[in-house]
Design a protein around this motif. Structure first.
Motif, short mmCIF file in Angstrom:
data_model
loop_
_atom_site.label_atom_id
_atom_site.label_comp_id
_atom_site.label_asym_id
_atom_site.label_seq_id
_atom_site.Cartn_x
_atom_site.Cartn_y
_atom_site.Cartn_z
N TYR A 29 14.64 -31.99 -40.96
CA TYR A 29 14.10 -33.18 -40.31
C TYR A 29 12.65 -33.30 -40.73
CZ TYR A 29 12.12 -36.40 -37.02
OH TYR A 29 11.46 -37.47 -36.49
N PHE A 30 12.26 -34.46 -41.19
CA PHE A 30 10.86 -34.68 -41.55
C PHE A 30 10.48 -36.10 -41.22
CE2 PHE A 30 13.15 -35.99 -45.28
CZ PHE A 30 12.41 -37.02 -45.84
N THR A 59 6.73 -33.09 -44.18
CA THR A 59 6.04 -32.67 -42.96
C THR A 59 6.65 -33.33 -41.73
OG1 THR A 59 4.39 -34.45 -43.08
CG2 THR A 59 3.84 -32.37 -44.17
N ALA A 60 6.36 -32.75 -40.57
CA ALA A 60 6.77 -33.31 -39.28
C ALA A 60 5.64 -33.08 -38.29
CB ALA A 60 8.05 -32.66 -38.78
N VAL A 89 2.94 -30.22 -39.53
CA VAL A 89 3.30 -28.96 -40.17
C VAL A 89 4.25 -29.24 -41.33
CG1 VAL A 89 2.97 -27.52 -38.12
CG2 VAL A 89 5.19 -28.58 -38.52
N VAL A 90 4.15 -28.43 -42.36
CA VAL A 90 5.06 -28.52 -43.49
C VAL A 90 6.40 -27.94 -43.06
CG1 VAL A 90 5.52 -27.69 -45.83
CG2 VAL A 90 3.22 -28.43 -45.20
#
Length: 103
Positions: A32-33, A51-52, A68-69
């Protein structure tokens, strides 16, 4: 244990040479991003960073957010074209169909 007591087979996924293995994909992660902020190439390899947003509660009952990656994608040109075609197809499927205009 007799044959009558043995559990029934509910899933059988044979592997076929050259095919897609269902068993091999059982442990594949779901990614999930929310953004793909960095991309590039190196020696013919396509690189994309996903990232998310992460929310964290603070002591004062407030929320702090950061990014965050979640994945580093690496692929050759053929894989990049296949991913692009899959995304273009999925976006087309998810897009609302045009409404017919009355005459």
């Amino acid at each position: 244990m007799s044959e009558k007591e043995l559990p029934a087979t509910i899933e059988s996924i044979p592997s076929v040479q050259g095919g897609l293995s269902g068993l091999g994909s059982a442990a594949a992660p779901f990614l999930y991003f929310e953004n793909a902020p960095a991309f590039g190439t190196m020696n013919g390899i396509i690189k994309v960073t996903l990232t998310a947003t992460r929310d964290m509660p603070l002591a004062n009952n407030k929320i702090a957010s950061d990014h965050v990656v979640v994945a580093h994608l690496r692929m050759n040109m053929a894989a990049a074209r296949a991913l692009k075609a899959a995304l273009d197809g999925a976006i087309l499927l998810a897009s609302p169909s045009p409404t017919e205009t009355p005459n």
